[in-house]
Structure formats: C-alpha cells, structure tokens
Design a protein around this motif. Sequence first.
Motif, mmCIF file in Angstrom:
data_model
loop_
_atom_site.group_PDB
_atom_site.id
_atom_site.type_symbol
_atom_site.label_atom_id
_atom_site.label_comp_id
_atom_site.label_asym_id
_atom_site.label_seq_id
_atom_site.Cartn_x
_atom_site.Cartn_y
_atom_site.Cartn_z
ATOM 1 N N ALA A 220 39.546 7.506 43.185
ATOM 2 C CA ALA A 220 38.075 7.845 43.008
ATOM 3 C C ALA A 220 37.681 8.274 41.170
ATOM 4 O O ALA A 220 38.413 9.177 40.976
ATOM 5 N N VAL A 221 36.762 7.376 40.522
ATOM 6 C CA VAL A 221 36.616 7.599 39.419
ATOM 7 C C VAL A 221 35.097 7.980 39.361
ATOM 8 O O VAL A 221 34.130 7.292 39.862
ATOM 9 N N VAL A 222 34.849 9.323 38.739
ATOM 10 C CA VAL A 222 33.566 9.786 38.846
ATOM 11 C C VAL A 222 32.978 10.046 37.407
ATOM 12 O O VAL A 222 33.585 10.734 36.551
ATOM 13 N N PRO A 223 31.716 9.146 37.068
ATOM 14 C CA PRO A 223 31.195 9.494 35.849
ATOM 15 C C PRO A 223 30.527 10.906 35.904
ATOM 16 O O PRO A 223 29.421 11.197 36.684
ATOM 17 N N LEU A 224 31.043 11.962 35.257
ATOM 18 C CA LEU A 224 30.625 13.448 35.729
ATOM 19 C C LEU A 224 29.911 13.892 34.328
ATOM 20 O O LEU A 224 30.274 14.033 33.320
ATOM 21 N N SER A 225 28.675 14.147 34.719
ATOM 22 C CA SER A 225 27.588 14.462 33.600
ATOM 23 C C SER A 225 27.434 16.114 33.812
ATOM 24 O O SER A 225 28.296 16.884 34.522
ATOM 25 N N GLY A 226 26.651 16.734 33.244
ATOM 26 C CA GLY A 226 26.221 18.157 33.449
ATOM 27 C C GLY A 226 25.125 18.372 34.444
ATOM 28 O O GLY A 226 24.896 19.451 34.571
ATOM 29 N N GLY A 227 24.726 17.158 35.040
ATOM 30 C CA GLY A 227 23.796 17.580 36.111
ATOM 31 C C GLY A 227 24.215 18.104 37.449
ATOM 32 O O GLY A 227 25.490 17.917 37.795
ATOM 33 N N ALA A 228 23.343 18.118 38.582
ATOM 34 C CA ALA A 228 23.685 18.384 39.923
ATOM 35 C C ALA A 228 24.236 17.272 40.886
ATOM 36 O O ALA A 228 25.028 17.442 41.522
ATOM 37 N N ASP A 229 23.761 15.924 40.590
ATOM 38 C CA ASP A 229 24.242 15.073 41.443
ATOM 39 C C ASP A 229 25.914 14.631 41.389
ATOM 40 O O ASP A 229 26.367 14.462 42.301
ATOM 41 N N SER A 230 26.278 14.438 39.986
ATOM 42 C CA SER A 230 27.749 13.965 39.903
ATOM 43 C C SER A 230 28.446 15.047 40.476
ATOM 44 O O SER A 230 29.508 15.119 40.714
ATOM 45 N N ARG A 231 27.931 16.569 40.130
ATOM 46 C CA ARG A 231 28.559 17.606 40.645
ATOM 47 C C ARG A 231 28.882 17.613 42.187
ATOM 48 O O ARG A 231 29.755 18.096 42.851
ATOM 49 N N MET A 232 27.974 17.052 43.028
ATOM 50 C CA MET A 232 27.944 17.006 44.374
ATOM 51 C C MET A 232 28.974 15.908 44.547
ATOM 52 O O MET A 232 29.640 16.212 45.842
ATOM 53 N N ILE A 233 29.287 15.193 44.054
ATOM 54 C CA ILE A 233 30.211 14.085 44.328
ATOM 55 C C ILE A 233 31.594 14.428 44.438
ATOM 56 O O ILE A 233 32.470 14.497 45.368
ATOM 57 N N VAL A 234 31.805 15.335 43.156
ATOM 58 C CA VAL A 234 33.076 16.160 43.136
ATOM 59 C C VAL A 234 33.241 16.923 43.864
ATOM 60 O O VAL A 234 34.509 17.270 44.640
ATOM 61 N N SER A 235 32.305 17.741 44.294
ATOM 62 C CA SER A 235 32.258 18.690 45.554
ATOM 63 C C SER A 235 32.877 18.008 46.771
ATOM 64 O O SER A 235 33.558 18.695 47.532
ATOM 65 N N MET A 236 31.993 17.103 46.966
ATOM 66 C CA MET A 236 32.492 16.304 48.095
ATOM 67 C C MET A 236 33.831 15.880 48.345
ATOM 68 O O MET A 236 34.265 15.935 49.505
ATOM 69 N N LEU A 237 34.292 15.230 47.400
ATOM 70 C CA LEU A 237 35.652 15.072 47.478
ATOM 71 C C LEU A 237 36.681 15.918 47.576
ATOM 72 O O LEU A 237 37.700 15.958 48.502
#
Length: 548
Positions: A220-237
């Motif tokens: 899984a490759v996640v474009p991880l910014s400083g915002g909440a949405d991409s944070r939720m993706i990595v938290s989910m994984l």
Amino acid sequence: MILKWVNKDMNEEKFKFIKADNKTYPWYCIDKIAFRGYFFINGVFYSKNDAVNKILELIDSMGFDRTLAMLNGFFSIVYNDREITYFANDRLRAFPLFYSKINNMVIISSDINKIIQITNDNHRIRYNNESINEFKITSLFVSGEKTLINGIYQVEAGQIITLVKKTNSITKRFYFRYNHDNLLDISEKYIKNKLKIDFNSVYYEETGRDLVESLNGRTAVVPLSGGADSRMIVSMLNKFHYHNVICFTYGDIDSSETMISKKVASEYNFEWHFIKYGKKTWKWLKDQDIYNNYLNYGGSYTSCPHIQDFYAVYYLKREGIIPKDCVFIPGHSGDMLAGSHITKDFIESNYIDQSKLADLIIKKHYPYIDKTKLPVNTIKNDILKNLIKKEKYSSEEATNEYEFFDIIERQAKFICNSVRVYEFFGYEWRMPLWDNRLINFWSGLPIDMRYQRKFYFEAIGNEKIESTNDKTAYKNITAFIRNRIPFLRIISRYIFRAKDYYLHPFKWGQIVTFNKYLFYLLEGGEYFEINYIIMKEYLEKLGKNLGK
C-alpha cells in the motif's frame, strides 16, 4: 480493439463500443457486458471476470438500476441487452466514459481520443466554445455532460445512459444523489457516545477490513500529507496490522507538511520517503514527452490535469522504491464528505431560494466568472440543470444540492480524477473514504454537525501528532483579514500569490517563467491559484493540436 453489438432485428448497426487500451483496470467483456473497475458486496471483493459474472447474476435477479445501487466501489459498465443498451459510471465517475451519436450509431469508449478519430472528418477536432469559456472560469472542469469537443459527451457521476435501439433514443438519469435523508434525531449524549462508536465501526471495522482484503498482501502506497484524511488512511491500515506500507510526501524538506508526514509515518513504523520539488524539477518535467502525454490522458478534454504528485510518482517508480503491483491509497475526499465545504450561509438561513443557491455554487466553483464572455444566466441555467428545482429550499435541501454539484463536478472531475496519475504509471488505486457506507454515514448527520467538520474532529480528537488542519495564530489573523478587511484581503492575496512562485513548498508555479506567472496572476485576479496556470497551459497545448 473494437467490439460491435449489432441489432439483428433492425438489420443495422446501432452501437459501437471501442475497448481502449487501459493498462490499469482494463476492460473485461463477457456475453452482454463490458466492465472495468472493482467493487465490494457484503465484504467480498470483486474485480476482473469475477466482477462481470457477479454483475450478470445480479442484473438477472434485480435489474440494472438496483444492481448499480448495490455495488460498493468504482467502475464503468456497458450492458448491451437485446432491445436496450445501458452504460453507466459509479457514484464518482472514477473511470471516465465518453460517447457520441453519429447518424444512427452511438459510439462509446473510455478513451475520448478514440471517439475523436471516428467522429471528426479528416481528424479535425471541433471545439465547443461555450465549454472552453466555462473551463476558463472554473479552471478545473467542464460541467455536466459536456466536453471541450462538440458532439462528444461524458457520462456523469452516478448516471445511467439508456439507448433504446428501436427508436434510437437516448435518455439519462441519476441513480445516486447525495442527500441528507433519514437524519438522526441526535442528543448531546448520543453525539459523545453512540455516534462515535458508529463512525469507528463503519470506518475501521467495515471499510478498513474491505480495503485490506482487496490489497491481498500487495504494498500500500500512501501519499501522506500533514492533514487528517491521509492520517486516517494509515491509521486504518495500522488498525488491521497491515504493515506492507510505503508513505511518501514531497515539496520542501522544512515545510510543516513534510515534518508532520514524517512524524506520522514514524508513529506507525511505516517506511517513509521524501521527494524534493524545486525549480529544476518543473523546468525539466515540462519539457518531457511523458508529462505532455499525461496532460492528454489526465485532462481528456473535460478536466484540468492534476499534477501535484506527478513527479513524486514518477520518481518513486524510476528509483525502484515501489513494486510494480503496489496500490496507491490517497485520502480523497474525507474533508468534503465530513462537511468542509459547507458555508455559514446554510447554517444561518432556514431557507435559501434558487437564485441564491446558484450564486453560492458560482462563488465556490467559478472563481474567475468576472473574466467570462458567457452570460451569468447561462451559467446559472447549466448549474441548475442537474439539481432538483424549487423556488425555495430548506437549509438541508439547499445543502443537498450544493454538495451534490460539488461531488459530480469538482470531486469527480478534478480531486478524485487525480488518480489518473497512478494509472498513467501503471498502478492501481483505492479510495476508501468514498466507501458507500461512509457516504451514507455522513449524509445521515445534520449539517450543523458537519459544518467545519465538527463531528469529524471530535471523532478523531485523540490523535497525538499535530496536523495542518490545526488552528494557528497565522490562520486566525488571515481569516480575520479575509472576513473583515476586504481591501487588505485583496492586496495580501496578490502579495502572497506572487511570493508563492519562490516560497511555496511545491514550487510548482515555476513550471512557467516568473514573468508568465505574474501575467497569469494579474489575469486570474484575486482568486488566482496554480490550477489556473495548468488550465491555461493545457488549453494552449490543445490549441496547438487543434490548429487554434
């Protein structure tokens, strides 16, 4: 490859489907159906031929419309029955589909260039000037079914097109609308307790489970910014102990986005990469054939090509950092669904009339309207075309129409259309924050709970690491100036946009010279942003192809 279905009863060809050479999510054709994409049903992941067979089974038992409403995923479908041909997109138009009607034949393809080659004599492309003018004032999309080309149309998000062969007639209908239906009667106690449990259940246990199953062990490759949405993706994984994850960010190594991204990846012990953006990055990229080919693929005569992470993905592939079968997972569009686009107009008013609603949509999505040659009433009529028309809307009803326009236009054709970058380089993608169950969850909340993402931040309020969504003194001061001192607001915006050429973390304004950047800034005006440049450059390239 051209697949033709011929209506033998009429003894003439009515329909032609051109199977485009999509490297990622190719078309699968069995019997009467052509399909690309994926979906979930009751926790089971379907793609490729399995998806086609499942759809055929469902259509036989419940019909075409009910089948589409049941599919939780992203797809395009062409279904050729004996008397009727249906073609449709998912709720987000994640895989664009185009069509044209020439004499007695309807031509359909996911590649608009294939249709252009057939429908235009001597390959001469005919521009739609009204669409071009609209594109210039949104800078992001052409609204509705229109494209930049005369006589070629796009299937809209959540829409079914029906071709009746006997009469050779085409009808259109939406099988999905974003509505605040069955609103919960929520007490303060419910807000603090049960609702958060419901959110975590839908987000982590259901959506997260399905995401992990669909990855099937791939990276899984996640474009991880400083915002909440991409944070939720990595938290989910992380919740599902999925650790085959690579995170990346890009821009300036000292930016807040980069520092927060690195901290978040470290918190979850995920691999993290940084890609530096600078003047040389964009100057080099602009001259490459690969970039110009992407503009054509990503724009498809309907959208401003999304270039923000183009170089980053190119770099990750070139350096061998990501495997060939990896899957990109961006955080689109958790903020919008959570309520970030709802303005105070909908909170402070009990009723909003039709004209005011159109004005609010124009204010949000047509920032360069003062530059247009189109009459404002023409734009308003186009906006209202797909909306439920009423003389007066309740605040909830007005929000329904406001956000529905946002979803089928800005989100579908620009924000989420950014996945074209991943496809262009041969990678699959997932957009879990657009899971049907999350859409239903957010649409069940009253708008005052979604305003400024009130509930969203309450539900995830226990995060340890700061976010670029956090309020700062700088943000508070600029908000005060923006709302209370219009004259200073305009001056400050010009100053900040000018300095962005050198100081923006992405440096992407440097895709043009500073003089040209200033020209575009002055031409675009107060609401100028980088996409105005990309739109103008994109049209310029198309103009050269069209001889205009």
